[in-house]
Design an enzyme around this catalytic site. Structure first.
Site, PDB file in Angstrom:
ATOM      1  N   SER A   1       0.838  -1.206   0.000  1.00 26.26           N
ATOM      2  CA  SER A   1       0.000   0.000   0.000  1.00 26.26           C
ATOM      3  C   SER A   1       0.869   1.251   0.000  1.00 26.26           C
ATOM      4  CB  SER A   1      -0.849  -0.026   1.271  1.00 26.26           C
ATOM      5  OG  SER A   1      -1.398   1.239   1.519  1.00 26.26           O
TER       6      SER A   1
ATOM      7  N   TYR B   1      -1.730  -0.793  10.933  1.00 24.41           N
ATOM      8  CA  TYR B   1      -2.006  -1.471   9.655  1.00 24.41           C
ATOM      9  C   TYR B   1      -0.863  -1.215   8.671  1.00 24.41           C
ATOM     10  CZ  TYR B   1      -3.691  -1.773   4.856  1.00 24.41           C
ATOM     11  OH  TYR B   1      -3.788  -2.035   3.508  1.00 24.41           O
TER      12      TYR B   1
ATOM     13  N   LYS C   1       2.202  -3.710   6.635  1.00 28.10           N
ATOM     14  CA  LYS C   1       2.566  -3.759   5.204  1.00 28.10           C
ATOM     15  C   LYS C   1       4.075  -3.570   5.053  1.00 28.10           C
ATOM     16  CE  LYS C   1      -1.422  -4.528   3.495  1.00 28.10           C
ATOM     17  NZ  LYS C   1      -1.689  -5.828   2.887  1.00 28.10           N
TER      18      LYS C   1
HETATM   19  P1  NAD Z   1     -10.885  -7.119   1.554  1.00 25.62           P
HETATM   20  O1  NAD Z   1     -11.048  -7.105   3.036  1.00 25.62           O
HETATM   21  O2  NAD Z   1     -12.081  -6.910   0.702  1.00 25.62           O
HETATM   22  O3  NAD Z   1     -10.203  -8.504   1.112  1.00 25.62           O
HETATM   23  C1  NAD Z   1      -9.300  -9.189   1.944  1.00 25.62           C
HETATM   24  C2  NAD Z   1      -9.759 -10.633   2.011  1.00 25.62           C
HETATM   25  O4  NAD Z   1      -8.852 -11.359   2.847  1.00 25.62           O
HETATM   26  C3  NAD Z   1     -11.146 -10.784   2.647  1.00 25.62           C
HETATM   27  O5  NAD Z   1     -11.941 -11.581   1.789  1.00 25.62           O
HETATM   28  C4  NAD Z   1     -10.889 -11.485   3.981  1.00 25.62           C
HETATM   29  O6  NAD Z   1     -11.944 -12.365   4.313  1.00 25.62           O
HETATM   30  C5  NAD Z   1      -9.594 -12.223   3.686  1.00 25.62           C
HETATM   31  N1  NAD Z   1      -8.744 -12.490   4.854  1.00 25.62           N
HETATM   32  C6  NAD Z   1      -8.285 -11.625   5.799  1.00 25.62           C
HETATM   33  N2  NAD Z   1      -7.503 -12.267   6.680  1.00 25.62           N
HETATM   34  C7  NAD Z   1      -7.445 -13.561   6.281  1.00 25.62           C
HETATM   35  C8  NAD Z   1      -6.795 -14.716   6.771  1.00 25.62           C
HETATM   36  N3  NAD Z   1      -6.049 -14.684   7.889  1.00 25.62           N
HETATM   37  N4  NAD Z   1      -6.952 -15.889   6.112  1.00 25.62           N
HETATM   38  C9  NAD Z   1      -7.722 -15.945   5.006  1.00 25.62           C
HETATM   39  N5  NAD Z   1      -8.364 -14.899   4.489  1.00 25.62           N
HETATM   40  C10 NAD Z   1      -8.234 -13.708   5.127  1.00 25.62           C
HETATM   41  O7  NAD Z   1      -9.739  -6.073   1.201  1.00 25.62           O
HETATM   42  P2  NAD Z   1      -9.268  -5.516  -0.215  1.00 25.62           P
HETATM   43  O8  NAD Z   1      -9.639  -4.088  -0.278  1.00 25.62           O
HETATM   44  O9  NAD Z   1      -9.664  -6.428  -1.291  1.00 25.62           O
HETATM   45  O10 NAD Z   1      -7.694  -5.562   0.002  1.00 25.62           O
HETATM   46  C11 NAD Z   1      -6.906  -6.655  -0.439  1.00 25.62           C
HETATM   47  C12 NAD Z   1      -5.471  -6.421  -0.007  1.00 25.62           C
HETATM   48  O11 NAD Z   1      -5.023  -5.183  -0.547  1.00 25.62           O
HETATM   49  C13 NAD Z   1      -5.294  -6.316   1.501  1.00 25.62           C
HETATM   50  O12 NAD Z   1      -4.079  -6.950   1.863  1.00 25.62           O
HETATM   51  C14 NAD Z   1      -5.204  -4.820   1.740  1.00 25.62           C
HETATM   52  O13 NAD Z   1      -4.444  -4.520   2.885  1.00 25.62           O
HETATM   53  C15 NAD Z   1      -4.503  -4.358   0.482  1.00 25.62           C
HETATM   54  N6  NAD Z   1      -4.771  -2.956   0.153  1.00 25.62           N
HETATM   55  C16 NAD Z   1      -6.054  -2.518   0.057  1.00 25.62           C
HETATM   56  C17 NAD Z   1      -6.316  -1.176  -0.208  1.00 25.62           C
HETATM   57  C18 NAD Z   1      -7.735  -0.661  -0.275  1.00 25.62           C
HETATM   58  O14 NAD Z   1      -7.935   0.540  -0.131  1.00 25.62           O
HETATM   59  N7  NAD Z   1      -8.738  -1.499  -0.518  1.00 25.62           N
HETATM   60  C19 NAD Z   1      -5.249  -0.275  -0.387  1.00 25.62           C
HETATM   61  C20 NAD Z   1      -3.947  -0.761  -0.305  1.00 25.62           C
HETATM   62  C21 NAD Z   1      -3.713  -2.106  -0.028  1.00 25.62           C
END
Ligand code: NAD
Ligand code: UDP
Length: 338
Positions: free
Chosen positions: A124, A149, A153
């Site tokens: 991120s 958080y 990362k």
């Molecule tokens: P999201 O919460 O929709 O998806 C994450 C998925 O991971 C969920 O389906 C959740 O059930 C699953 N999960 C969490 N912990 C788990 C575990 N221990 N075992 C199995 N499954 C698990 O989030 P997203 O927005 O799709 O983000 C995906 C990734 O991208 C994340 O790592 C997030 O930190 C990163 N990210 C997101 C953003 C954003 O703004 N959406 C920005 C930068 C980085």
């Protein structure tokens, strides 16, 4: 020969799985559904006429993960699974370390054990901390994360760098996302936050669908074009295609590579609100509030490295994303709970 997608039923994961399936990849998802719904799999089928194999497994459960690695012939992993709420991470920092960093350690251990060489990791822009200039390049300093958080990362990025140092055969793409918004054009999958959203776009769409009364704009006294915070909003479909580009890049055996995934263009909160209003012909009532703790004035990416080295760049603009976010929200006012 499967691509293992952890967190594949989540917001970004589901869009990437659709893109992978549409491009002929064989996909296996691992997700514990802590922040997503099984219904996502039905929606993926409706869009692609394909069903990825699904394991409801927690990535922090080493034994259960090992079973998945035994069953699947994994060539590449895309590691989305993680907790992502900034506010929650301030309340429960140990949980965030355990879940995010812990699951990544287990994944690396199993990669080594099962001789899986390629990994794409969801990082991120938050790893840049409080930037003293924009646009941010991948060579800009990281650290000074403003919340637990973001620290997870950064910790994972360091783990991956150590792993790549020790395993010269490993190929790892660290993708630093800026602000993902938008939804699939079908309106069948999209962002489905639990409770009151923290992020701007889901808040705006919930105001538009009358679930929330008005938008609070956190500060209008920043040194920006109109005083409101500026971010780099990237359509989730572009983000998804960035992962396919990263997989292609890893097939060239580059070792460890890092790319910003953004548009390279900053958009203020008010500009985004007006773009949403124009794209959808809806008025979004808003109230100007105080600055939100930990927010920076401006944050956007220099995306030239991803274009130069992966041949990838964002093709959708903020208006496209506003239209698609609204298409998703208006057809699914309660998200996947319909
Ligand atoms: P999201 O919460 O929709 O998806 C994450 C998925 O991971 C969920 O389906 C959740 O059930 C699953 N999960 C969490 N912990 C788990 C575990 N221990 N075992 C199995 N499954 C698990 O989030 P997203 O927005 O799709 O983000 C995906 C990734 O991208 C994340 O790592 C997030 O930190 C990163 N990210 C997101 C953003 C954003 O703004 N959406 C920005 C930068 C980085
Ligand atoms: N924002 C806002 N009201 C909200 C949510 C967000 O004004 O209800 C602003 C926030 O201050 C920032 C921008 O919108 O300037 C993007 O915030 P978001 O939480 O979506 O992403 P961040 O860049 O903080 O991760």
């Amino acid at each position: 020969m499967a691509i293992l997608v952890t967190g594949g039923t989540g917001y970004i994961g589901s869009h990437t799985v659709v893109d992978l399936l549409n491009n002929g990849y064989d996909v296996a998802i691992v997700d514990n559904l802590c922040n997503s719904k099984l219904e996502v799999l039905n929606r993926i089928y409706k869009i692609t006429s394909k069903t990825p194999r699904f394991y409801q497994v927690d990535c922090t459960n080493e034994e259960a993960m090992r079973e998945v690695f035994k069953k699947e012939k994994i060539t590449d992993i895309i590691h989305f699974a993680g907790l992502k709420s900034v506010g929650e991470s301030v309340k429960y920092p140990e949980l965030y370390q355990f879940n995010n960093v812990g699951s990544s350690k287990i994944l690396l251990k199993l990669m080594n054990e099962f001789d899986v060489k390629n990994l794409v990791f969801s990082s991120s822009a938050t790893v840049y901390g409080i930037p003293d200039h924009v646009p941010l390049t991948e060579d800009d300093p990281v650290g000074g994360c403003t919340n637990p958080y973001g620290q997870t990362k950064l910790d994972i990025e360091f783990l991956l760098k150590d792993y790549a140092e020790q395993h010269k055969e490993a190929n790892i793409a660290i993708l630093r996302y800026f602000n993902p918004i938008g939804a699939h054009k079908s309106g069948l999958i999209g962002e489905d936050p639990q409770g009151i959203p923290n992020n701007l776009m889901p808040y705006v769409t919930q105001v538009a669908v009358h679930k929330l009364n008005h938008l609070n704009i956190w500060g209008d006294d920043y040194p920006t074009i109109d005083g409101t915070g500026v971010r780099d909003y990237i359509h989730v479909l572009d983000l998804a295609s960035g992962h396919l580009a990263a997989l292609r890049k890893l097939s060239e055996k580059p070792g460890l590579v890092i790319y910003n995934l953004g548009t390279g263009k900053g958009t203020s909160v008010l500009e985004l609100v007006h773009a949403f209003e124009k794209a959808n012909n809806i008025t979004i009532p808003y109230v100007i509030g105080p600055r939100r703790d930990g927010d920076v004035a401006e944050n956007y990416a220099d995306v030239s490295k991803a274009e130069r080295e992966m041949g990838w760049k964002a093709i959708f603009n903020v208006e496209d994303a506003c239209r698609d976010s609204w298409n998703w929200q208006s057809h699914n006012p309660c998200g996947y709970d319909e």
